[in-house]
Design a protein around this motif. Structure first.
Motif, PDB file in Angstrom:
ATOM      1  N   GLN A 195       0.817  -1.207   0.000  1.00 41.35           N
ATOM      2  CA  GLN A 195       0.000   0.000   0.000  1.00 41.35           C
ATOM      3  C   GLN A 195       0.855   1.263   0.000  1.00 41.35           C
ATOM      4  N   CYS A 196       2.091   1.138   0.510  1.00 39.51           N
ATOM      5  CA  CYS A 196       2.954   2.305   0.659  1.00 39.51           C
ATOM      6  C   CYS A 196       3.451   2.775  -0.698  1.00 39.51           C
ATOM      7  N   GLY A 197       3.027   3.920  -1.115  1.00 39.95           N
ATOM      8  CA  GLY A 197       3.515   4.461  -2.375  1.00 39.95           C
ATOM      9  C   GLY A 197       2.631   4.145  -3.554  1.00 39.95           C
ATOM     10  N   GLY A 198       1.491   3.481  -3.336  1.00 41.62           N
ATOM     11  CA  GLY A 198       0.556   3.255  -4.436  1.00 41.62           C
ATOM     12  C   GLY A 198       1.116   2.332  -5.492  1.00 41.62           C
ATOM     13  N   SER A 199       1.226   2.832  -6.728  1.00 39.64           N
ATOM     14  CA  SER A 199       1.600   1.984  -7.861  1.00 39.64           C
ATOM     15  C   SER A 199       3.099   2.032  -8.140  1.00 39.64           C
ATOM     16  N   ARG A 200       3.920   2.222  -7.133  1.00 40.46           N
ATOM     17  CA  ARG A 200       5.360   2.280  -7.346  1.00 40.46           C
ATOM     18  C   ARG A 200       5.869   0.965  -7.924  1.00 40.46           C
ATOM     19  N   ARG A 201       6.956   1.049  -8.672  1.00 35.82           N
ATOM     20  CA  ARG A 201       7.573  -0.132  -9.256  1.00 35.82           C
ATOM     21  C   ARG A 201       8.932  -0.350  -8.599  1.00 35.82           C
ATOM     22  N   LEU A 202       9.117  -1.530  -8.027  1.00 39.17           N
ATOM     23  CA  LEU A 202      10.372  -1.854  -7.377  1.00 39.17           C
ATOM     24  C   LEU A 202      11.336  -2.483  -8.375  1.00 39.17           C
ATOM     25  N   VAL A 203      12.600  -2.083  -8.310  1.00 36.46           N
ATOM     26  CA  VAL A 203      13.626  -2.600  -9.202  1.00 36.46           C
ATOM     27  C   VAL A 203      14.812  -3.060  -8.366  1.00 36.46           C
ATOM     28  N   LYS A 204      15.644  -3.903  -8.983  1.00 33.31           N
ATOM     29  CA  LYS A 204      16.837  -4.431  -8.313  1.00 33.31           C
ATOM     30  C   LYS A 204      18.087  -3.960  -9.045  1.00 33.31           C
ATOM     31  N   LEU A 224      28.233   0.530   6.062  1.00 31.96           N
ATOM     32  CA  LEU A 224      27.613   0.534   4.742  1.00 31.96           C
ATOM     33  C   LEU A 224      26.086   0.494   4.837  1.00 31.96           C
ATOM     34  N   SER A 225      25.553  -0.187   5.826  1.00 36.83           N
ATOM     35  CA  SER A 225      24.103  -0.187   6.022  1.00 36.83           C
ATOM     36  C   SER A 225      23.606   1.218   6.331  1.00 36.83           C
ATOM     37  N   ALA A 226      24.336   1.935   7.161  1.00 39.16           N
ATOM     38  CA  ALA A 226      23.960   3.314   7.484  1.00 39.16           C
ATOM     39  C   ALA A 226      23.964   4.178   6.233  1.00 39.16           C
ATOM     40  N   PHE A 227      25.003   4.027   5.418  1.00 36.14           N
ATOM     41  CA  PHE A 227      25.100   4.821   4.186  1.00 36.14           C
ATOM     42  C   PHE A 227      23.934   4.519   3.243  1.00 36.14           C
ATOM     43  N   ILE A 228      23.644   3.250   3.038  1.00 34.53           N
ATOM     44  CA  ILE A 228      22.596   2.856   2.095  1.00 34.53           C
ATOM     45  C   ILE A 228      21.222   3.272   2.620  1.00 34.53           C
ATOM     46  N   TRP A 229      20.969   3.070   3.907  1.00 28.47           N
ATOM     47  CA  TRP A 229      19.691   3.478   4.495  1.00 28.47           C
ATOM     48  C   TRP A 229      19.486   4.982   4.341  1.00 28.47           C
ATOM     49  N   LYS A 265      16.820   9.467   1.713  1.00 25.51           N
ATOM     50  CA  LYS A 265      17.024  10.792   1.116  1.00 25.51           C
ATOM     51  C   LYS A 265      16.449  10.848  -0.290  1.00 25.51           C
ATOM     52  N   ALA A 266      16.653   9.784  -1.064  1.00 23.98           N
ATOM     53  CA  ALA A 266      16.127   9.729  -2.431  1.00 23.98           C
ATOM     54  C   ALA A 266      14.606   9.660  -2.448  1.00 23.98           C
ATOM     55  N   SER A 267      13.999   9.133  -1.380  1.00 22.62           N
ATOM     56  CA  SER A 267      12.543   8.972  -1.340  1.00 22.62           C
ATOM     57  C   SER A 267      11.815  10.286  -1.112  1.00 22.62           C
ATOM     58  N   GLN A 268      12.516  11.286  -0.558  1.00 17.62           N
ATOM     59  CA  GLN A 268      11.926  12.606  -0.305  1.00 17.62           C
ATOM     60  C   GLN A 268      10.612  12.495   0.490  1.00 17.62           C
ATOM     61  N   LEU A 269      10.690  11.829   1.619  1.00 13.79           N
ATOM     62  CA  LEU A 269       9.524  11.633   2.472  1.00 13.79           C
ATOM     63  C   LEU A 269       9.259  12.882   3.313  1.00 13.79           C
ATOM     64  N   ASN A 270       8.059  12.928   3.872  1.00 16.09           N
ATOM     65  CA  ASN A 270       7.749  13.980   4.828  1.00 16.09           C
ATOM     66  C   ASN A 270       8.698  13.876   6.022  1.00 16.09           C
ATOM     67  N   ALA A 271       9.069  15.016   6.566  1.00 18.58           N
ATOM     68  CA  ALA A 271      10.090  15.053   7.609  1.00 18.58           C
ATOM     69  C   ALA A 271       9.730  14.210   8.824  1.00 18.58           C
ATOM     70  N   ASN A 304      13.404   6.284  -7.346  1.00 19.22           N
ATOM     71  CA  ASN A 304      14.522   6.734  -6.522  1.00 19.22           C
ATOM     72  C   ASN A 304      15.866   6.175  -6.975  1.00 19.22           C
ATOM     73  N   LEU A 305      15.846   5.371  -8.032  1.00 14.81           N
ATOM     74  CA  LEU A 305      17.047   4.641  -8.415  1.00 14.81           C
ATOM     75  C   LEU A 305      18.185   5.559  -8.840  1.00 14.81           C
ATOM     76  N   GLU A 306      17.916   6.532  -9.696  1.00  9.31           N
ATOM     77  CA  GLU A 306      18.993   7.372 -10.217  1.00  9.31           C
ATOM     78  C   GLU A 306      19.669   8.169  -9.113  1.00  9.31           C
ATOM     79  N   SER A 307      18.888   8.700  -8.191  1.00  9.97           N
ATOM     80  CA  SER A 307      19.470   9.431  -7.072  1.00  9.97           C
ATOM     81  C   SER A 307      20.337   8.509  -6.221  1.00  9.97           C
ATOM     82  N   PHE A 308      19.842   7.300  -5.979  1.00 11.97           N
ATOM     83  CA  PHE A 308      20.601   6.340  -5.188  1.00 11.97           C
ATOM     84  C   PHE A 308      21.898   5.942  -5.905  1.00 11.97           C
ATOM     85  N   LYS A 309      21.828   5.729  -7.203  1.00  9.63           N
ATOM     86  CA  LYS A 309      23.014   5.339  -7.968  1.00  9.63           C
ATOM     87  C   LYS A 309      24.074   6.436  -7.940  1.00  9.63           C
TER      88      LYS A 309
END
Length: 450
Positions: free
Chosen positions: A229-238, A271-276, A281-287, A437-442
């Motif tokens: 339900q989170c994000g509606g019709s978002r598409r997840l990629v690997k 590395l987990s801290a960096f990736i999280w 940050k790429a998701s631009q969620l409400n504060a 959010n992929l391009e920002s993360f990359k």
């Protein structure tokens, strides 16, 4: 690229586990955690040995070998059973139970897979899949021969039977038999409820409810409904990333210097801290939106007394770090890393027992960690890359499932193969995230890896 299934062979345990009409086996409260009410699929790729004749994996990993291993792990041949709707599942075994061993072939060469993306439809054809109906098998295996040598070994297992370590015990037993070795000295041990059942009465000495909440929708639709339900019709990629040890060491040293004397963060923590941080940050969620990082910790030696050798059920509890999106993205990374490190300190015998008792008290109400959960798991030292059926270790090991620890956006730390030239220089990371959010993360990963 297509895979042709040529045979499905039903394999039973030999000898049958019971002569009675049925045998019911209870699961532990870690096994029945609703986060684990999923199937988990893995894939291992094996190459033709150099300077030696090609062996036929269909003949080496034979029905007889698999049957012999199943005789030691016979609950894998059973089926799920619930005494009443909504109750904890149990395993029901009968003498006629079996699992499918699938034999398949493809005209694709093993070398062609180098160009495959992690969400390639072809890779998904190399491992079996099981639906969630109660009367379906708990385990399925698939062997796929490639053109010009090499093969894929795919497995699909119900996660509530075992985790990666437990599955590796079973697969390691198959591997022993293919190499002509005898039964393992340490025999598989069930004893699920005796070792990891609730106390009487169940008692919470740790505030588990600060992290986990209750939601009736979880009972109706499963743990992962809220993630969908989170994000509606978002598409997840690997996406794959090759991580160099020098880059990680440089980053760790920087964090240690910023944190001050006495800090020595691990690769996983840093590395987990960096990736999280980068993902949120790429998701631009409400504060003020709550975000969680979760990883699993093996509790086999944390318990008092420790779990006995041979236990092959789920042996991990989830560990959470909870912040708001603003707190995560506006704090120095060393502080986030320190929070992950400190979260480990709270995991002791009482935490595990309270977690089990929380499951006992609230299972029927639907336990959830909520949405915006980022899961992390480290496969580098679990033995996934050491399984040898006579071809040497696999040249690649990868997950094909993406629902993990209550999250649909997991991150896997994966080992290179034993003979990979990159083995001593780093490892792989496999990340699942929202395509938007992929391009920002990359971009962040590119800066990190430079």
């Amino acid at each position: 690229m297509e895979v042709q299934i040529i045979e499905r062979i039903p394999i039973s345990a030999s000898p049958p586990p019971t002569s009675s009409p049925s045998l019911t086996l209870p699961l532990s409260h870690l096994d029945t955690d609703r986060n684990l009410h999923v199937t988990f699929r893995t894939l291992r790729l094996y190459s033709k040995p150099d300077n030696s004749p090609e062996k036929d994996p269909f003949l080496v990993i034979s029905p007889e070998v698999v049957s012999a291993a199943l005789s030691l792990f016979f609950p894998l041949t059973g089926s799920l059973h619930c005494r009443e709707p909504g109750s904890r599942p149990e395993i029901q075994c009968t003498p006629s139970d079996s699992i499918p061993l699938i034999r398949a072939v493809t005209e694709v060469r093993l070398s062609d897979l180098a160009s495959c993306q992690p969400d390639s439809p072809f890779l998904n054809q190399l491992s079996p899949d099981l639906d969630q109906a109660d009367n379906t098998p708990l385990l399925a295996l698939q062997i796929t021969r490639f053109s010009y040598g090499g093969f894929a070994f795919g497995m699909c297992v119900r996660h509530l039977l075992c985790d990666g370590a437990g599955a590796n015990q079973f697969l390691g037993c198959i591997a022993r038999f293919t190499r002509g070795e005898s039964r393992p000295v340490i025999q598989p041990l069930w004893d699920r409820t005796e070792l990891l059942g609730p106390r009487i009465p169940p008692t919470l000495h740790v505030p588990i409810d600060k992290t986990l909440t209750l939601d009736a929708n979880v009972v109706k639709h499963g743990t992962y409904w809220n993630q969908d339900q989170c994000g509606g019709s978002r598409r997840l990629v690997k996406e794959w990333f090759d991580v160099n040890n020098k880059c990680v060491e440089k980053f760790r040293n920087r964090l240690n210097e910023e944190a001050g004397l006495g800090f020595n963060f691990t690769t996983f923590e840093a590395l987990s801290a960096f990736i999280w941080h980068s993902r949120i940050k790429a998701s631009q969620l409400n504060a003020d939106e709550v975000v969680k990082m979760v990883y699993s910790m093996n509790i086999s030696k944390i318990l008092d007394p420790p779990l006995p050798a041979g236990y092959w059920g789920n042996v991990c509890v989830p560990v959470y770090v909870t912040l708001t999106a603003h707190e995560l993205t506006n704090q120095p990374l060393w502080k986030i890393t320190a929070m992950i490190r400190d979260s480990k300190r709270y995991i002791n015998n009482e935490y595990v027992r309270s977690y089990i008792d929380f499951q006992e008290l609230h299972f029927a109400k639907g336990i959830t960690s909520g949405t915006r959960v980022s899961a992390f798991t480290d496969w580098r030292r679990l033995g996934h890359s050491e399984l040898d059926f006579g071809w040497g270790p696999p040249i690649s090991v990868m997950p094909l499932s993406w629902k993990l620890l209550g999250s649909v956006e997991p991150c896997f730390f994966l080992p290179y193969s034993a003979d990979d030239r990159k083995e001593n220089n780093g490892f792989k990371i496999l990340v699942c995230l929202d395509e938007a959010n992929l391009e920002s993360f990359k971009k962040d990963m590119k800066i990190f890896l430079e």
